[in-house]
Design a protein around this motif. Sequence first.
Motif, mmCIF file in Angstrom:
data_model
loop_
_atom_site.group_PDB
_atom_site.id
_atom_site.type_symbol
_atom_site.label_atom_id
_atom_site.label_comp_id
_atom_site.label_asym_id
_atom_site.label_seq_id
_atom_site.Cartn_x
_atom_site.Cartn_y
_atom_site.Cartn_z
ATOM 1 N N GLN A 54 3.386 5.077 8.485
ATOM 2 C CA GLN A 54 2.607 4.321 9.456
ATOM 3 C C GLN A 54 1.141 4.253 9.053
ATOM 4 O O GLN A 54 0.492 3.207 9.182
ATOM 5 C CB GLN A 54 2.737 4.964 10.835
ATOM 6 N N SER A 55 0.607 5.366 8.538
ATOM 7 C CA SER A 55 -0.788 5.387 8.093
ATOM 8 C C SER A 55 -1.016 4.431 6.931
ATOM 9 O O SER A 55 -2.006 3.691 6.896
ATOM 10 C CB SER A 55 -1.183 6.813 7.684
ATOM 11 N N GLU A 111 -3.127 -3.049 6.554
ATOM 12 C CA GLU A 111 -3.566 -4.100 7.470
ATOM 13 C C GLU A 111 -5.087 -4.167 7.531
ATOM 14 O O GLU A 111 -5.671 -5.261 7.559
ATOM 15 C CB GLU A 111 -2.982 -3.837 8.856
ATOM 16 N N TYR A 112 -5.752 -2.995 7.551
ATOM 17 C CA TYR A 112 -7.219 -2.980 7.573
ATOM 18 C C TYR A 112 -7.797 -3.622 6.315
ATOM 19 O O TYR A 112 -8.768 -4.390 6.373
ATOM 20 C CB TYR A 112 -7.722 -1.539 7.694
ATOM 21 N N GLN A 124 -0.995 0.862 8.317
ATOM 22 C CA GLN A 124 -2.238 0.534 9.020
ATOM 23 C C GLN A 124 -3.388 0.310 8.038
ATOM 24 O O GLN A 124 -4.184 -0.629 8.198
ATOM 25 C CB GLN A 124 -2.579 1.657 9.999
#
Length: 430
Positions: free
Chosen positions: A395-396, A402-403, A399
């Motif tokens: 998940q990290s 995406e950033y 994310q």
Amino acid sequence: AKLRVDGIHKYLDHNSFRFDHSFDEDSSTEEVYQYTAQPLVSYVCGGRGVRATVFAYGQTGSGKTHTMSGIQKMVAEDIFSTLEDNVLEDDSCCSCDNTTISIAIFEIYGGRIQDLLNKRNRLKVLEDGRGEVVISGLEEFEASTPEDFLALIEAGQNNRTTHATEANDESSRSHSICQVLFRDSTSRRLKAKLSLVDLAGSERGSDTKSHNRQRRTESSDINTSLLALKECIRAIDGDSRHVPYRQSKLTLILKDSFTSNYARTAMIATLAPGSLSTDHTVNTLRYADRIKEKKIGDSFTPSQRRSPVRQQKSPVRKEIVEEKVDVKEQHDDEIDENISDNILYEDDNNVEEEIQELTKFEEPDNVEAQGPSEFDQVVQQLFDEEEQLLSLHMQSIQQNAEYITEENKLLESVQGENVDVDAYALRLAE
């Protein structure tokens, strides 16, 4: 030939092994099937919660997939013919009236388990409180005829991971496991299970010199899982108190094939005749010999009643058949009529009680049926925490990706003239 310590003089190293049966290059797949898988088909068709496994083991290019493909076709024919011939004695016995046949096929590729009949979906290997291995998410497909059975087998084989290597134009790069499940027609309770395992072939570093990075990674994963299987065989042969079944997913899945008193396992060791394969051949024979010496329950003799599908074919040559292995060291004349069901009961007075226990697919009373120990609970907790950690890590990473994508878009928006820097700063702060 090997070299002595001086590095000059050569000598021959002799090895001798003893097996239940041996087959040469003139033997047919039907002959191999008659003495390996056919007794197991009769065994599982008797129901009573039993399990049976047939797996092919050997170096890459030695004919494992070819042999297992032929055996699967004969299994499809014999299962349905045996169910039709079975007389319904009790609810635990399998027949066409009270039993449905389901097929599930999956592969172990690079440490991942994929459902070959359900869009290669990822699966998980779990253990329940009784130590039973469960494949979470595995789809089962019902087969009502031999044609349906073979169609599912073919679909699974077409989805299996294969690539060209130095040894083979189409080499299997994964371990394939086909599970034939016998379920009650009404309650869907599992009455018996037959597993057909086609292992990927072992490879040495010298065999993979011209492979690309992906092929070398596959070879490494295959050898790692096969090494774990060898370690389990070595531990079983040495009567070790701890057998490392959890060392790989392959050994964890095959665990009940070696531990259950109501499991029967046949190992087909395939050999390549070339002189360059000598080391592979000796290793294969050595581990096959070790697993043969592990005696659990009663061994099998070839079924005297041939399948109706192959009644007209010629009998197997007598010289192929060698001395049979009898775990309880009983002669053939001491074996009673119960051998037709491939189950020997030591106490006729307790037959009904044993049948009731087996139909629950649990271990008998003389085996400790306790819950998981404190050590097992701690190990399971560690596995759960590991899964959670991996999920958080994934998940990290997602994310962060995406950033980075969003920041790239912002950087592109401020390139050029007439740029709104205030809007850019507000967006970046968000």
